[in-house]
Design an enzyme around this catalytic site. Structure first.
Site, PDB file in Angstrom:
ATOM      1  CG  ASP A   1      -1.665   1.177   1.493  1.00 38.45           C
ATOM      2  OD1 ASP A   1      -2.273   1.643   0.526  1.00 38.45           O
ATOM      3  OD2 ASP A   1      -1.680   1.686   2.628  1.00 38.45           O
TER       4      ASP A   1
ATOM      5  CG  ASP B   1      -1.369   1.914   7.032  1.00 34.06           C
ATOM      6  OD1 ASP B   1      -1.321   2.975   7.658  1.00 34.06           O
ATOM      7  OD2 ASP B   1      -1.749   1.868   5.845  1.00 34.06           O
TER       8      ASP B   1
ATOM      9  CG  ASP C   1      -4.324  -1.402   3.169  1.00 38.38           C
ATOM     10  OD1 ASP C   1      -4.688  -1.246   1.990  1.00 38.38           O
ATOM     11  OD2 ASP C   1      -3.587  -0.601   3.767  1.00 38.38           O
TER      12      ASP C   1
END
Length: 665
Positions: free
Chosen positions: A363, A559, A563
């Site tokens: 990410d 995080d 996600d």
């Protein structure tokens, strides 16, 4: 401890590592008073080493008496002497053997040891009978020491969780156990004190050291209403906070609970060895019996005592301790080594899986970047920069958006904000309001297009978030806002590429921003403008690309709450656990406590080192055992060689397993 070992080797009863982790929890209950703790440790040491020391002293004394052929040292005195040497170390093992047999679990290492040593006594090979049990117990003590060492690094996590906190009740402060504090209670934290519970800051501002949770050495400034987490240290002034989570539910407590459960998910190698021992042990018993009996039909001068001795030697050599002790210990050492680096593996299975990762998907915000937006550039057209900043900051003070926070931070506190009226938030575009008598618009390209205010079209190509500002119907200037990369992001990507891994970045941020960050840190492939379901689709696509190699795995590092689905979908899900979302931490297989991307490469290296050590131990144990088993069956090995093959190899394997904790990653 020799007196109450918890680990038969049939795969059901091997819970040494669980026992070690359970001790972590019991240690957390609170410090003992100095005197009683000291007395407790003295008794504990006596309980551990007393039986071994007594047995060793009596064995050495007996061997000396045998050597000098002392007159009185004959049966029954010789038998009584060696029995006294045998019982301190032999009795606990025999007791476990009987307990396992009563459970219907006959072929354990305790059974093998019991039969071999009682047999040695039956044929009057007393010293060898004692030596087998004694060295076996010493091997167990070594194992305990190794487990304890691995446990200490995990237990260090507990030291960041204070036992008592100061609660404000009716204007007075009361010292209360953290576990008894309720949600909504107001807790006072003194300078230099550790925060005991999760909560929201009630004081205006506070400076906190978050190193225990995030590994970040720079103190973090937290303002009123923001989250304060258990384990942080208050750096400066006395602060008040309102408790939002019970002690057992705090983020730190949950991570500790995950540590507790870490050894229950066994690696495939571990499960194979447990199954192998269940089949292998009865075979060894059957072969030992055949070695004793079969020669009767073929050997002309058959002497039962000699062949029984060979059978007993074969039993001792065949004991699978080295394998079954050292392999879980190797994985346990890997989990311990990870926790010392601020990486929590939620089970030994993930130490194995992470070694097979071929694609690392990351990410952007909060993983490769800091997740904190800052103004990169401010440009004024018709006003001074000072005036532009003051007008924009005044309007943005009415919004809680991260972009608004970035502009307010940039403006600072030097200039007082102007009065704002008629504020209107236009969804997906920006803000409109009257600031100090002037009509101000602050937002994106769409906002200015919709009200037909002309501006330089080149601004649309800037690969950052751009806030365009118009004052009284005229374009007045702009701010570019970006999330900064983490200092180790580029080096992390370089390390992953050096390992031959493919790197991909998936983000919900706009594509231009994602491509700019990807170019800066060197990620191989990057996609932006993705919704959570788009991320899931992309991860499925990347997994399909790996499907031709069944051993190739995909890891996802994230995080945020959005996600969690992809972290769950990945073969190995990694979460930034310092300040990441609870849902993602719960779902992940590996939690990076320090929020540093560099730990992704470290986690892979720990997995590889652990696997290497485990396979070294398997090879060492099987090769040495095979050689000495052949020598034993041929009558070329005595009980002493048997002891080396069993306990010696176990000790070597244990020392090798401990090595993983001393490696530099």
């Amino acid at each position: 401890m020799a007196t109450h070992h918890n680990h038969s080797h049939d795969g059901h009863d091997h819970d040494h590592n669980h026992e070690a982790l359970d001790l972590v929890e019991t240690d957390a209950s609170g410090p003992e008073t100095g005197g009683s703790a000291h007395a407790h440790s003295v008794w504990e040491k006596l309980g551990e080493y007393g039986p071994v020391s007594l047995s060793l002293a009596l064995l050495l004394g007996g061997l000396a008496l045998d050597q000098y052929a002392v007159d009185w040292f004959r049966d029954p005195w010789r038998f009584i002497w060696y029995l006294a040497a045998y019982l301190p170390v032999g009795w606990p093992v025999l007791r476990r053997a009987v307990a396992n047999i009563l459970k219907g679990n006959v072929f354990t290492e305790f059974f093998l040891m019991g039969v071999a040593t009682i047999g040695a006594f039956a044929i009057r090979e007393y010293p060898e009978g004692v030596a087998v049990m004694l060295f076996y117990t010493i091997g167990e003590l070594f194992q305990d020491a190794a487990v304890l060492r691995a446990r200490r690094s995990i237990k260090a996590l507990l030291d960041v969780r204070p036992d008592t906190v100061t609660v404000l009740r009716n204007g007075k402060t009361v010292s209360t156990k953290a576990a008894q504090v309720k949600i909504g209670d107001i807790v006072q934290v003194k300078p230099g004190e550790k925060v005991g519970l999760d909560g929201k800051l009630r004081s205006e501002t506070g400076s906190f050291d978050t190193a225990a949770l995030t590994g970040e050495s720079v103190p973090r400034t937290i303002t009123r209403g923001e989250d304060v987490l258990a384990g942080m240290i208050n750096r400066q002034t006395l602060v008040d906070m309102e408790v939002t989570t019970l002690y057992q539910d705090s983020k730190l407590s949950r991570i500790l609970k995950l540590v507790q459960e870490a050894t229950s998910r066994k690696a495939r190698t571990q499960e194979f060895i447990a199954r192998f021992a269940k089949i292998y042990t009865p075979i060894i018993c059957a072969l030992a019996l055949l070695i004793t009996v079969i020669p009767y039909f073929f050997v002309t001068e058959y002497r039962f005592q000699d062949w029984l001795y060979r059978g007993l030697v074969f039993l001792v050599i065949g004991c699978p301790c080295a394998l079954v002790i050292s392999i879980p210990l190797g994985y346990f050492g890997g989990i311990g080594a990870g926790s010392r680096q601020g990486i929590l593996f939620k089970g030994s299975v993930f130490l194995d899986l992470i070694t097979q990762v071929k694609t690392v998907v990351m990410d952007k915000t909060g993983t490769l970047t800091q997740g904190v937006f800052r103004v990169q550039e401010a440009k004024a057209e018709t006003l001074s920069i000072r005036e532009l900043t003051r007008l924009t900051a005044s309007l943005e003070s009415k919004s809680t958006h991260p972009v608004a926070t970035a502009i307010l931070t940039y403006a600072g506190t030097n200039e007082p904000l102007l009065p704002v009226e008629n504020v209107e938030e236009i969804p997906g575009q920006g803000l409109k309001g009257v600031v100090g008598g002037k009509t101000v618009l602050a937002g994106n390209v769409k906002l200015l297009h919709n009200v037909n205010i002309p501006f330089d079209n080149a601004l649309t190509a800037i690969p950052f978030t751009v806030v365009l500002v118009a004052v009284d119907g005229q374009f007045a200037g702009y701010f570019t806002i970006a999330d900064e990369e983490k200092p180790d992001a580029a080096e992390t990507v370089r390390q992953l590429h050096r390992m031959g891994l493919k790197t991909v970045m998936l983000s919900g941020d706009k594509s231009a921003v994602v491509q700019a960050v990807a170019a800066k840190v060197g990620v191989g492939e990057a996609l932006g403008d993705l919704l959570p379901e788009d991320k899931v689709r992309e991860v499925e696509r990347l997994k399909r690309a790996l499907s031709s190699n069944p051993k190739a795995k995909l890891a996802f590092v994230g995080d945020g709450v959005n996600d969690a689905p992809v972290v769950a979908l990945a073969d190995v899900g990694l979460a930034m656990g310092g300040l990441g979302s609870d849902a993602t931490i719960e779902t992940a297989d590996v939690v990076i406590q320090t929020d540093q991307p560099a730990k992704i490469a470290v986690a892979i290296r720990i997995g590889k080192a652990t696997r290497q050590i485990v396979w070294q131990n398997i090879t060492l144990s099987l090769v040495v055992k095979a050689i000495v088993l052949l020598l034993g069956a041929g009558g070329l090995a005595t009980m002493w060689e048997a002891v080396f093959a069993d306990v010696g190899v176990a000790l070597l394997a244990i020392l090798n397993a401990v090595r993983v904790q001393n490696l530099k990653f």
